[in-house]
Design an enzyme around this catalytic site. Structure first.
Site, PDB file in Angstrom:
ATOM      1  N   THR A   1     -59.123  75.277  63.819  1.00  0.00           N
ATOM      2  CA  THR A   1     -59.808  75.329  65.123  1.00  0.00           C
ATOM      3  C   THR A   1     -58.963  74.700  66.228  1.00  0.00           C
ATOM      4  O   THR A   1     -59.240  74.896  67.407  1.00  0.00           O
ATOM      5  CB  THR A   1     -61.140  74.562  65.054  1.00  0.00           C
ATOM      6  OG1 THR A   1     -60.832  73.173  64.815  1.00  0.00           O
ATOM      7  CG2 THR A   1     -62.039  75.071  63.946  1.00  0.00           C
TER       8      THR A   1
ATOM      9  N   ARG B   1     -55.513  67.082  64.527  1.00  0.00           N
ATOM     10  CA  ARG B   1     -56.031  68.405  64.870  1.00  0.00           C
ATOM     11  C   ARG B   1     -56.423  69.150  63.618  1.00  0.00           C
ATOM     12  O   ARG B   1     -55.696  69.151  62.630  1.00  0.00           O
ATOM     13  CB  ARG B   1     -54.939  69.238  65.560  1.00  0.00           C
ATOM     14  CG  ARG B   1     -54.573  68.785  66.908  1.00  0.00           C
ATOM     15  CD  ARG B   1     -53.812  69.850  67.671  1.00  0.00           C
ATOM     16  NE  ARG B   1     -52.738  70.513  66.949  1.00  0.00           N
ATOM     17  CZ  ARG B   1     -51.970  71.455  67.474  1.00  0.00           C
ATOM     18  NH1 ARG B   1     -52.170  71.850  68.718  1.00  0.00           N
ATOM     19  NH2 ARG B   1     -51.001  72.016  66.793  1.00  0.00           N
TER      20      ARG B   1
ATOM     21  N   ASP C   1     -43.484  69.346  64.362  1.00  0.00           N
ATOM     22  CA  ASP C   1     -44.598  68.399  64.243  1.00  0.00           C
ATOM     23  C   ASP C   1     -44.070  66.978  64.473  1.00  0.00           C
ATOM     24  O   ASP C   1     -43.311  66.437  63.663  1.00  0.00           O
ATOM     25  CB  ASP C   1     -45.227  68.521  62.846  1.00  0.00           C
ATOM     26  CG  ASP C   1     -46.495  67.689  62.730  1.00  0.00           C
ATOM     27  OD1 ASP C   1     -47.546  68.262  62.418  1.00  0.00           O
ATOM     28  OD2 ASP C   1     -46.436  66.455  62.973  1.00  0.00           O
TER      29      ASP C   1
HETATM   30  C1  PRP Z   1     -50.228  66.020  67.416  1.00  0.00           C
HETATM   31  C2  PRP Z   1     -49.758  65.250  68.630  1.00  0.00           C
HETATM   32  C3  PRP Z   1     -50.986  65.202  69.488  1.00  0.00           C
HETATM   33  C4  PRP Z   1     -51.649  66.515  69.193  1.00  0.00           C
HETATM   34  C5  PRP Z   1     -51.371  67.448  70.339  1.00  0.00           C
HETATM   35  O1  PRP Z   1     -50.917  65.212  66.553  1.00  0.00           O
HETATM   36  O2  PRP Z   1     -49.212  63.995  68.353  1.00  0.00           O
HETATM   37  O3  PRP Z   1     -51.851  64.120  69.191  1.00  0.00           O
HETATM   38  O4  PRP Z   1     -51.040  67.030  67.998  1.00  0.00           O
HETATM   39  O5  PRP Z   1     -52.042  68.626  70.147  1.00  0.00           O
HETATM   40  P1  PRP Z   1     -53.222  69.112  71.112  1.00  0.00           P
HETATM   41  O6  PRP Z   1     -52.734  68.873  72.511  1.00  0.00           O
HETATM   42  O7  PRP Z   1     -53.341  70.565  70.795  1.00  0.00           O
HETATM   43  O8  PRP Z   1     -54.455  68.359  70.787  1.00  0.00           O
HETATM   44  P2  PRP Z   1     -51.517  65.758  65.169  1.00  0.00           P
HETATM   45  O9  PRP Z   1     -52.927  66.190  65.360  1.00  0.00           O
HETATM   46  O10 PRP Z   1     -50.573  66.735  64.573  1.00  0.00           O
HETATM   47  O11 PRP Z   1     -51.589  64.437  64.296  1.00  0.00           O
HETATM   48  P3  PRP Z   1     -50.394  63.508  63.771  1.00  0.00           P
HETATM   49  O12 PRP Z   1     -49.808  62.809  64.973  1.00  0.00           O
HETATM   50  O13 PRP Z   1     -51.073  62.568  62.830  1.00  0.00           O
HETATM   51  O14 PRP Z   1     -49.372  64.378  63.083  1.00  0.00           O
HETATM   52  N1  URA Z   2     -48.388  68.687  67.709  1.00  0.00           N
HETATM   53  C1  URA Z   2     -47.079  68.558  67.422  1.00  0.00           C
HETATM   54  O1  URA Z   2     -46.652  67.594  66.790  1.00  0.00           O
HETATM   55  N2  URA Z   2     -46.250  69.525  67.849  1.00  0.00           N
HETATM   56  C2  URA Z   2     -46.665  70.578  68.552  1.00  0.00           C
HETATM   57  O2  URA Z   2     -45.838  71.429  68.927  1.00  0.00           O
HETATM   58  C3  URA Z   2     -48.039  70.688  68.831  1.00  0.00           C
HETATM   59  C4  URA Z   2     -48.879  69.717  68.413  1.00  0.00           C
END
Ligand code: PRP
Ligand code: URA
Length: 211
Positions: free
Chosen positions: A110, A106, A202
């Site tokens: 945004t 993400r 996270d």
């Molecule tokens: C996290 C999570 C999802 C996403 C959810 O990943 O594992 O993929 O955020 O958020 P959303 O529903 O608002 O799209 P992140 O983008 O943090 O990447 P990562 O797993 O590499 O930390």
């Molecule tokens: N991604 C995460 O890992 N945690 C949250 O709470 C939202 C998005």
């Protein structure tokens, strides 16, 4: 939140118990991985309850028999990074499954998903997909991943998440009303940075020790 027919929120006491342990800020990376695996196994068990079977001939040490096996090949698709933590448990449940990977992260401002990897089996359109991601926050990543899978011709998709927000669940099920969602726990809401509250922080960082 109104009742959504494709959204199944888990009520198994072991799932609820393990999610409580997962959330705690004292939970170490090692424990976090273990809890993610246990919870994924249990949600996977619930999500596969209605899978179809077909009969096939096998041979025991004593005789031949007609035995039930899963009728449809399954492809596991984790959304990187955090979805990777769910794979080993699902591979235990579905040892003949293939595994594809979708890499999304993400944009912190945004909150839109940015795609950096899409590596799927060539014949994925003939398989049922179990999409894996522990977090359903705004729903943007899950919606994007399902769009991608559908572009590759996938017809049957089931999504497994550990923690979701009402906002994300609503956005996802509106965008993809044909996808069943098996969710470990529905939390309260999102904060201004798109994090789930109370949540667990996270998920990717906690899983890989990159806090
Ligand atoms: C996290 C999570 C999802 C996403 C959810 O990943 O594992 O993929 O955020 O958020 P959303 O529903 O608002 O799209 P992140 O983008 O943090 O990447 P990562 O797993 O590499 O930390
Ligand atoms: N991604 C995460 O890992 N945690 C949250 O709470 C939202 C998005």
């Amino acid at each position: 939140m109104t009742n959504i027919p494709t959204l199944h929120v888990m009520d198994h006491p072991l799932i609820r118990h393990s999610i409580s342990l997962l959330r705690r800020k004292e939970t170490t990376t090692f424990q976090f991985r273990q809890f993610v695996a246990v919870i994924s196994f249990l949600i996977g068990y619930e999500a596969t309850r209605t899978f179809s079977l077909k009969m096939t001939e096998i041979e025991t040490p004593l005789q031949k028999m007609q035995a039930p096996v899963l009728a449809t090949p399954v492809c596991l698709v984790p959304i990187l990074r955090a979805g990777l933590g769910m794979v080993s448990a699902l591979q235990l449940l579905l040892p003949y499954s293939s595994t594809g990977h979708i890499g999304l992260c993400r944009n912190e401002e945004t909150l839109q998903p940015m795609e950096y990897l899409c590596k799927l089996p060539k014949n994925i359109s003939e398989q049922m997909v179990l999409l894996l991601d522990p977090m359903l926050a705004t729903g943007g990543s899950a919606i994007h991943a399902v769009n991608l899978l559908k572009k590759h011709g996938v017809k049957k998709i089931i999504m497994l998440n550990i923690i979701g927000s009402p906002e994300g669940a609503e956005a996802f099920t509106k965008a993809h009303p044909d996808v069943e969602v098996f969710l470990g726990c529905m939390d309260e809401h999102l904060n201004d940075h798109g994090y789930i509250l109370p949540g667990l922080g996270d998920a990717g960082d906690r899983l890989f020790g990159t806090m």
